[in-house]
Design an enzyme around this catalytic site. Structure first.
Site, short mmCIF file in Angstrom:
data_model
loop_
_atom_site.label_atom_id
_atom_site.label_comp_id
_atom_site.label_asym_id
_atom_site.label_seq_id
_atom_site.Cartn_x
_atom_site.Cartn_y
_atom_site.Cartn_z
N ASP A 1 0.84 -1.20 0.00
CA ASP A 1 0.00 0.00 0.00
C ASP A 1 0.88 1.26 0.00
O ASP A 1 0.58 2.24 0.68
CB ASP A 1 -0.97 0.01 1.19
CG ASP A 1 -2.08 1.03 1.02
OD1 ASP A 1 -2.16 1.67 -0.04
OD2 ASP A 1 -2.87 1.21 1.97
N HIS B 1 3.08 10.72 0.10
CA HIS B 1 2.65 12.12 0.18
C HIS B 1 3.87 12.95 0.57
O HIS B 1 4.77 12.46 1.26
CB HIS B 1 1.57 12.31 1.26
CG HIS B 1 0.30 11.56 0.96
ND1 HIS B 1 -0.58 11.95 -0.03
CD2 HIS B 1 -0.23 10.45 1.52
CE1 HIS B 1 -1.61 11.10 -0.06
NE2 HIS B 1 -1.41 10.19 0.86
O1 DOR Z 1 -3.83 5.76 3.63
C1 DOR Z 1 -4.16 5.55 2.47
N1 DOR Z 1 -3.64 6.26 1.46
N2 DOR Z 1 -5.05 4.59 2.21
C2 DOR Z 1 -5.60 4.46 0.98
O2 DOR Z 1 -6.44 3.62 0.80
C3 DOR Z 1 -5.23 5.37 -0.11
C4 DOR Z 1 -3.88 5.87 0.11
C5 DOR Z 1 -3.51 7.00 -0.82
O3 DOR Z 1 -3.77 6.88 -2.02
O4 DOR Z 1 -2.92 7.97 -0.36
#
Ligand code: DOR
Length: 445
Positions: free
Chosen positions: A305, A309
């Protein structure tokens, strides 16, 4: 007769479906051509791998590489550099880009962007929405399609299916296994007031256990009703593990290294919003239950995952902070450290990162070390001690929640279809990733 191969990797300890043993691996035309003792074989080049372990290429079936539209965080090139630097040979990338990946045109655009820019092999999920249900049969079969992904609770981006009729219509239409982010949107909305300004430790109070469990139960109930295969992403609660353990017929299960490694409240005290994810990192009891799911076979795959950011986006005051953390580059070293600590075997790790993705997604020619399969290999040094640092991170956002964490076990080489794309931290050009092929799609055979 002496056969000449392109490459022989000599004397590594191969970890595979048939156990662990010292073997030579011969590669020709990008595929595994022979396995065994190949003392008399000749090859254009030879790599000495004595003392190293050779795993089937690690397939990370959940990454967010942000292209198109969010390239300030990551793109297909930087994300795939992070992948191969960490020993990952193929990734399945998520559709919450800008615009969203919800049509054949957007998928083809991503596949085109990936050519000559991605260092690992790739597939892209297509977002399931209210508006594209009728297109699903076609979208599942396109070249480069990893199948359908549905967000049942809102996270980064605008993809959301929060009503049961649409969810049921999507599930009823599926022919491949589809992947789901299972958090109940109505419950998330009703609990927003529980977020405490400036306190990311309230994130798991807002997005609580019940929000995850309600959505997972609804999803699995619909899957069973329609006899469709669903993949429940990033399980974060012991309650879901217990439920899913009784519902394995149609539902497969993913867990992430961060839900296995980080723990609340420690992670929020140390990392603040840098530990903020959806679904959230929870307390030690849930973490132990997820490990239990690994031990007893409930969990099918590990996905990172990887959700980068920028620091600026993390440095606001909670809840004005973005959810997500990097992970594709640290998946292998973090999990090797868990292997060395005795929390799972190397064979179980391979089951989770190679055999598991092949089995549940129906991948063609990847996921095990076998003659005729793609020569995708993750070469690791189980004894090497390293400290993970932000400066090692290839991701454009340039940080990892594991900065300063010392691990034992390290990826030293990444081979994609016989080409070494990373060796001892050096990434080799050109970028030559190709679409992953699936049994149920019409991609090239
Ligand atoms: O914390 C998360 N960030 N969970 C997600 O399902 C999406 C992801 C993102 O795309 O930043």
């Amino acid at each position: 007769m002496t056969v000449t191969y392109d490459l022989i990797i000599k004397g590594g300890t191969v970890v595979n479906h048939d156990g662990e043993g010292i073997r030579d691996i011969a590669i020709a035309a990008g595929r595994i051509a022979a396995i065994g003792t190949l003392a008399n074989a000749k090859a254009a080049s030879t790599i000495e791998a004595r003392g190293l372990h050779i795993l089937p290429g690690v397939i990370d079936s959940q990454v967010h590489f942000r292209e198109p539209g969010l390239e300030h965080k990551e793109d297909l090139l930087t994300g795939s550099r992070a992948a191969v630097a960490g020993g990952v040979t193929a990734v399945f990338e998520m559709p919450n880009t800008k615009p969203l990946t919800t049509s054949a045109e957007m998928l083809a655009d991503k596949v085109r962007r990936a050519q000559n820019r991605m260092f690992c092999d790739f597939a892209f999920f297509v977002g399931g929405t209210r508006d594209n249900v009728a297109d699903i049969p076609a979208l599942e079969r396109l070249e480069g399609s990893a199948g359908i992904k549905v967000f049942m609770g809102s996270s980064t981006g605008d993809l959301l299916v929060d009503d049961e009729p649409t969810l049921e219509a999507i599930i009823a239409t599926l022919s491949r296994r589809a992947s789901f982010h299972a958090e109940d949107e109505a419950r998330l909305k009703s609990r927003m007031h529980l977020r405490r300004a400036g306190d990311p430790s309230s994130h798991p109070e807002w997005r609580d256990v019940e929000a995850a469990l309600i959505a997972t139960k609804r999803l699995v109930g619909l899957a069973e009703k329609h006899r469709k295969r669903v993949h429940v992403l990033h399980i974060s609660t012991g309650d879901e593990i217990a439920f899913l353990g009784n519902h394995k017929a149609y539902a497969s299960v993913e867990v992430t290294p961060h839900h296995l490694t980080l723990v609340s409240p420690d992670c929020y005290e140390r990392l603040g919003a840098y530990a903020q994810m959806n679904p959230p990192v929870r307390d030690a009891a849930h973490r132990a239950a997820i490990w239990h799911g690994i031990e007893n076979g409930i969990v099918d795959v590990l996905g990172s995952d990887h959700a980068p950011h920028l620091r600026e986006e993390k440095d606001h005051a909670y809840p004005d902070t973005h959810s997500g953390m990097t992970g594709v580059q640290t998946l292998v070293p973090i999990m090797l450290d868990h292997v060395n600590a005795g929390r799972l075997s190397l064979r179980r790790l391979v089951d989770l990162t190679s055999h598991g993705p092949q089995r549940i997604f129906g991948i063609v020619g990847k996921g095990r070390i076998a003659v005729g399969y793609d020569a995708d290999l993750t070469v690791v040094d189980m004894k090497r001690q390293r400290t993970i640092s932000n400066s090692w991170i290839e991701s454009r956002c340039g940080w990892t929640p594991y900065d300063g964490v010392s691990v034992t076990g390290w990826p030293v080489g990444t081979f994609v279809r016989g080409k070494h794309v990373m060796w001892e931290g050096e990434i080799s050009s050109p970028a030559a990733g190709e679409p992953v092929r699936f049994l149920e799609a019409s991609a090239r055979a």
